[in-house]
Design an enzyme around this catalytic site. Structure first.
Site, mmCIF file in Angstrom:
data_model
loop_
_atom_site.group_PDB
_atom_site.id
_atom_site.type_symbol
_atom_site.label_atom_id
_atom_site.label_comp_id
_atom_site.label_asym_id
_atom_site.label_seq_id
_atom_site.Cartn_x
_atom_site.Cartn_y
_atom_site.Cartn_z
ATOM 1 N N HIS A 153 0.800 -1.224 0.000
ATOM 2 C CA HIS A 153 0.000 0.000 0.000
ATOM 3 C C HIS A 153 0.834 1.275 0.000
ATOM 4 O O HIS A 153 0.292 2.363 -0.060
ATOM 5 C CB HIS A 153 -0.936 0.023 1.208
ATOM 6 C CG HIS A 153 -0.199 0.244 2.500
ATOM 7 N ND1 HIS A 153 0.482 -0.749 3.145
ATOM 8 C CD2 HIS A 153 -0.011 1.352 3.237
ATOM 9 C CE1 HIS A 153 1.044 -0.276 4.233
ATOM 10 N NE2 HIS A 153 0.780 1.012 4.319
HETATM 11 C C1 UD1 Z 1 -1.923 5.117 6.189
HETATM 12 C C2 UD1 Z 1 -0.629 5.529 6.881
HETATM 13 C C3 UD1 Z 1 0.412 4.429 6.730
HETATM 14 C C4 UD1 Z 1 -0.130 3.098 7.197
HETATM 15 C C5 UD1 Z 1 -1.401 2.794 6.423
HETATM 16 C C6 UD1 Z 1 -2.020 1.477 6.816
HETATM 17 C C7 UD1 Z 1 -0.113 7.935 6.858
HETATM 18 C C8 UD1 Z 1 0.755 8.963 6.274
HETATM 19 N N1 UD1 Z 1 -0.050 6.717 6.285
HETATM 20 O O1 UD1 Z 1 -1.663 5.027 4.799
HETATM 21 O O2 UD1 Z 1 1.534 4.759 7.512
HETATM 22 O O3 UD1 Z 1 0.828 2.083 6.951
HETATM 23 O O4 UD1 Z 1 -2.336 3.858 6.707
HETATM 24 O O5 UD1 Z 1 -3.178 1.242 6.073
HETATM 25 O O6 UD1 Z 1 -0.805 8.212 7.801
HETATM 26 N N2 UD1 Z 1 -9.217 4.675 2.229
HETATM 27 C C9 UD1 Z 1 -10.465 4.121 2.099
HETATM 28 N N3 UD1 Z 1 -11.015 3.545 3.209
HETATM 29 C C10 UD1 Z 1 -10.383 3.514 4.389
HETATM 30 C C11 UD1 Z 1 -9.100 4.074 4.502
HETATM 31 C C12 UD1 Z 1 -8.518 4.651 3.397
HETATM 32 O O7 UD1 Z 1 -11.063 4.128 1.042
HETATM 33 O O8 UD1 Z 1 -10.942 3.002 5.374
HETATM 34 C C13 UD1 Z 1 -8.609 5.361 1.086
HETATM 35 C C14 UD1 Z 1 -8.426 6.833 1.407
HETATM 36 O O9 UD1 Z 1 -9.564 7.570 1.163
HETATM 37 C C15 UD1 Z 1 -7.281 7.204 0.538
HETATM 38 C C16 UD1 Z 1 -6.464 5.931 0.516
HETATM 39 O O10 UD1 Z 1 -7.308 4.858 0.884
HETATM 40 O O11 UD1 Z 1 -7.700 7.508 -0.759
HETATM 41 C C17 UD1 Z 1 -5.264 6.025 1.415
HETATM 42 O O12 UD1 Z 1 -5.652 6.251 2.780
HETATM 43 P P1 UD1 Z 1 -4.713 7.109 3.788
HETATM 44 O O13 UD1 Z 1 -5.227 6.965 5.162
HETATM 45 O O14 UD1 Z 1 -4.517 8.473 3.258
HETATM 46 O O15 UD1 Z 1 -3.306 6.459 3.690
HETATM 47 P P2 UD1 Z 1 -2.854 4.943 3.739
HETATM 48 O O16 UD1 Z 1 -2.240 4.628 2.426
HETATM 49 O O17 UD1 Z 1 -3.918 4.044 4.255
#
Ligand code: UD1
Length: 366
Positions: free
Chosen positions: A208
């Site tokens: 991810h």
């Molecule tokens: C975040 C953390 C990372 C951790 C990871 C575990 C930061 C900088 N990064 O990254 O350290 O390893 O979580 O998962 O804080 N999304 C959904 N549903 C959800 C969660 C996320 O659709 O429940 C989507 C978000 O809208 C976004 C993408 O996934 O478009 C990434 O989510 P985000 O929380 O920004 O970062 P992660 O890549 O999950």
């Protein structure tokens, strides 16, 4: 009067770290009143709610509902709402874990309101400033009153940055507390059987990190390596990764249908750990899985140029990998030609009580 302590939960990796601390504090009602604050960074049922159920966490006392968005949107959104909450509730202490955006956003907000902050999983450094997590780690450690570290390398990093010795507390790995508590139940689940797999005869993949998945051509190259592996690989796909795969039609472009790669939705804690425990190998870019596989003595390939968790390489079962090096490393694992690791000191399931003892002394002096 018991001291009011905010425990910040936000994103998937935090839930496993907060749960043992919640329990250890909840067992001391005379001196501590822990409150779970969910910022909402992860909001899907299978990225959040299922972990609360699996880990025995209560419904969060407060849900800030900030959700996703760019880094600035997430950070600013959490800061505005968390400041309002702190002013209304006046906590005696804010406890943050790990390195996600909410960790940094809530620490900075609390410190500016002169509320003591403690950071669990402090001192880890990848020295890779292209990772948002590294910026979050540096900022949080710079302002936290107490820095609870998982391993001696973290202590060394903090000393090298000039952190005073009395702020550094080596307590072990908090994530392993959750694993120790869950491992027997997770082992017996047989989630792998539902996928038609046999114990020890499959691998598990998680990807991810922006550096691996945001560029569709790069992700396609990784998937190309995975589809060529002569072993079934289960890949629970993170929402970020799924979005790129769907937008660029990587499923058909990389021939996934005809391969042994099994795509799945993100799984709950027990189901996922069941797969890991019974797997032959792990391919990942996660931080926590490097540690969990070291604890479980399962070969781990980390698809990153660096790690903030070097003890998983020097003492554990982890190796860094590139797209080019992966096939050779996978062959070595399948041939049984992999190092045997050992579990680092204090990764023993008792990190939360050690932390709570130190916090009790700290608050007694306030
Ligand atoms: C975040 C953390 C990372 C951790 C990871 C575990 C930061 C900088 N990064 O990254 O350290 O390893 O979580 O998962 O804080 N999304 C959904 N549903 C959800 C969660 C996320 O659709 O429940 C989507 C978000 O809208 C976004 C993408 O996934 O478009 C990434 O989510 P985000 O929380 O920004 O970062 P992660 O890549 O999950």
């Amino acid at each position: 009067m018991p001291k009011k302590i905010f425990l910040i939960a936000a994103a998937r990796p935090n839930f496993m770290k907060v749960a043992p601390l919640w329990r250890a504090m909840d067992a001391r009602p005379d001196s501590m009143k822990p409150m779970l604050i969910h910022t909402g960074q992860h909001y899907d049922k299978n990225m959040s709610d299922v972990f609360f159920e699996d880990l025995g966490l209560p419904t969060p006392h407060v849900h800030l509902g900030v959700g996703g968005g760019s880094h600035a949107q997430q950070t600013a959104g959490v800061m505005v709402k968390f400041e309002e909450l702190c002013l209304a509730e006046k906590p005696d202490l804010v406890l943050v874990v790990g390195d996600v955006n909410a960790t940094m956003a809530t620490s900075v907000t609390a410190a500016k309101l002169h509320i003591p902050v403690v950071h669990v999983e402090a001192g880890l450094r990848s020295r890779d400033m292209t990772m948002p997590e590294e910026i979050n780690r540096l900022m949080t450690d710079a302002i936290a009153d107490l820095l609870f570290t998982p391993s001696p390398d973290a202590d060394e990093n903090l000393r090298a940055e000039g952190v005073a010795e009395e702020r550094i507390k080596l307590v072990g790995n908090i994530m392993i507390d959750s694993l120790v508590r869950s491992v027997a139940k997770a082992r017996d689940l047989k989630a792998y059987e539902k996928l038609g797999l046999e114990s020890g005869k499959f691998g598990v993949v998680t990807l991810h990190r922006p550096a691996n998945v945001d560029d569709p051509d790069n992700l396609a190259r990784i998937l190309g390596v995975l589809t060529a592996v002569d072993l079934p690989l289960v890949f629970p796909v993170h929402p970020r990764t799924r979005a790129v795969m769907q937008e660029h039609d990587l499923g058909s472009r990389c021939g996934l249908v005809d391969s042994r790669l099994i795509l799945a939705d993100p799984l709950g804690y027990y189901e996922f750990m069941n797969l890991v425990i019974h797997s032959r190998m792990m391919l990942t870019d996660s931080g926590g899985l490097q540690e969990e596989t070291t604890f479980l003595d399962i070969p781990c390939l980390t698809l990153r140029p660096n790690t903030e968790r070097p003890i998983t390489i020097t003492q554990g079962t982890n190796e860094l990998a590139t797209i080019e090096s992966m096939p050779g490393q996978i062959s070595r694992i399948l041939e049984g030609n992999w190092k045997k690791g050992s579990v680092p000191d204090l990764w023993d399931g008792n990190t939360a009580p050690r932390i709570v003892d130190v916090i009790a002394d700290f608050l007694a002096d306030k």
